[in-house]
Structure formats: C-alpha cells, structure tokens
Design a protein around this motif. Structure first.
Motif, short mmCIF file in Angstrom:
data_model
loop_
_atom_site.label_atom_id
_atom_site.label_comp_id
_atom_site.label_asym_id
_atom_site.label_seq_id
_atom_site.Cartn_x
_atom_site.Cartn_y
_atom_site.Cartn_z
N UNK A 2 36.95 -16.16 79.40
CA UNK A 2 37.07 -17.61 79.34
C UNK A 2 37.28 -18.16 80.75
N UNK A 3 36.53 -19.18 81.10
CA UNK A 3 36.63 -19.79 82.42
C UNK A 3 36.79 -21.30 82.25
N UNK A 4 37.72 -21.86 83.01
CA UNK A 4 38.04 -23.29 82.93
C UNK A 4 37.87 -23.94 84.30
N UNK A 5 37.49 -25.21 84.28
CA UNK A 5 37.49 -26.04 85.49
C UNK A 5 38.43 -27.23 85.25
N UNK A 28 40.17 -29.21 92.92
CA UNK A 28 39.47 -28.66 91.76
C UNK A 28 39.89 -27.20 91.59
N UNK A 29 40.43 -26.92 90.41
CA UNK A 29 40.89 -25.56 90.12
C UNK A 29 39.97 -24.90 89.10
N UNK A 30 39.75 -23.63 89.32
CA UNK A 30 39.11 -22.78 88.34
C UNK A 30 40.20 -21.85 87.80
N UNK A 31 40.11 -21.51 86.53
CA UNK A 31 41.03 -20.55 85.93
C UNK A 31 40.24 -19.66 84.99
N UNK A 32 40.66 -18.40 84.89
CA UNK A 32 40.03 -17.52 83.90
C UNK A 32 41.11 -16.92 83.02
#
Lengths: 111, 109
Positions: free
Chosen positions: A31-34, A90-94
């Motif tokens: 799962x990847x989020x922006x 801007x953050x990305x999270x997995x």
C-alpha cells in the motif's frame, strides 16, 4: 533498516511548470499513500494505491494532479501546471497492514 | 462521516507536568486508532496504536468508545516530547488512514 525514500527533497519552480515527485516504497509493502501537509490544512490524503492499483484519489485536484505506480518500486506524483497554492510538503508513505511508514517529504515551493 | 478532530492546535506545558493531547473521532463501526508523531526535521512516525495497548516513551492512550475519544497522555512531560502529534484512524488494516489536524506540543524547560 528499510525506509521510504523520496526525491527531490526540495523543489522550487515557477508557476505553470510541471513538477514530478518520486517515491520508493519499502520493498514488500503493498500500500502506498500520497499526502500533502500545509500549515492551514494539516495532513491531507491525496491518493493511495494497493498492489499498484489506485484505490482512492478523491483528495487530489484531478485537473492538474496525477499519481501513478509504474512498478512496485516507484510511485510518482505529478502536478501540471503547478500553481503557488500547491506549495506544501508532499509525503509518501507505504504500509503492510495498519502501520504506515513515511518518507522524508518533498518541500515544494511554487513562485 | 469519518473524521478525526484535535481541538488544540498548540499546547504548551512545563517540563515534569502531566500532558494530555485530546482526540475525538467519528466513524460508523469500530476503527483502529493511532497516534503519530513528527519531531522537528524528522519524518512522521507511528507512536502507538490502540490495538497494541502498549506504552511508548511514557505515552499511553485510552480508547473511550462512549465518548469516541482517544486522548494521549503522559504523566511527566520531557523537553524531547516537543513535536507535532497527529491522531489517526483506519477502518481495516488495508484501508486509508484518516489523520486529525495535529497538535503542536511544546514542553517548556
């Protein structure tokens, strides 16, 4: 110690220019989020993917923003054309399960 | 509607004093609740989650389903606790996480 990486860390650009932000999620996370973080709005979810398929991009201005996962090791967030109001971090999270692991963020300034 | 609220944007306490960061939520169902922390110049990271029932860095959080609250508490604040704290919820383990607006905690020496 696996970590989410993001490039570039800082970006200054002029209004109207295209901006591309990249994220390398932790290997094995599906799962990847922006997210976008501003002083006024806090942390806003822009889009997220599961197994590379977009699940929800309702938080993203569709006319100028696009998010993709061309492969399991790369997620991109593109703004075209950029506007001063897009200035933010801007953050990305997995994640795999409940916990999300955040990248260091891309600080975008649009002049 | 799914929502997380944190009524305090800024909270200042003296070192050694108790601290409580408030969080309320609205969700139709039984969500999983979390606290994330962002120290200065560092990335956002998970502090604790309800499902684990653990205490991290002296912090605990109790879920009150009747009041739909998940307040974060620490009996004695330390200077290194100064950070931005976000309360968050998720419906399932693969669902999106909804974050509150955050509370900036400042511990005064």
């Amino acid at each position: 110690d696996a970590r989410v990486t993001q490039t570039p860390r800082h970006k200054v650009t002029e209004m109207g220019q295209e901006v591309t932000m990249r994220c390398q999620p932790i290997l094995g996370h599906n799962t990847v989020f922006w997210y976008r973080q501003t002083m006024m709005q806090g942390l806003e979810l822009l889009a997220y993917f599961r197994n590379r398929a977009p699940l929800d991009d309702s938080g993203m201005p569709k006319d100028r923003f696009s998010a993709e996962m061309p492969d399991a090791t790369l997620a991109t967030l593109k703004i075209q054309p950029s506007e001063p109001r897009d200035s933010a971090v801007y953050f990305c999270a997995s994640g795999q399960g409940y916990e999300q692991y955040f990248g260091p963020g891309t600080r975008l300034t649009v002049t | 509607a799914q929502r997380v609220t944190q009524p305090e944007k800024l909270l200042s306490v003296f070192k050694g004093a108790p601290v409580e960061l408030k969080c309320n939520y609205s969700y139709s169902g039984s969500p999983e609740l979390f606290w994330y922390v962002q120290y200065s110049r560092q990335r956002l990271q998970l502090l604790l989650r309800h499902i684990s029932r653990e205490s991290i860095k002296g912090f605990t959080a109790d879920l009150n389903k009747g009041e739909t609250s998940f307040h974060l508490k620490k009996p004695f604040a330390q200077e290194e606790d100064s950070a931005m704290y976000y309360c968050a919820l998720s419906g399932t383990s693969y669902d999106k996480v909804i974050f509150g607006p955050g509370t900036s905690l400042s511990v005064i020496p």
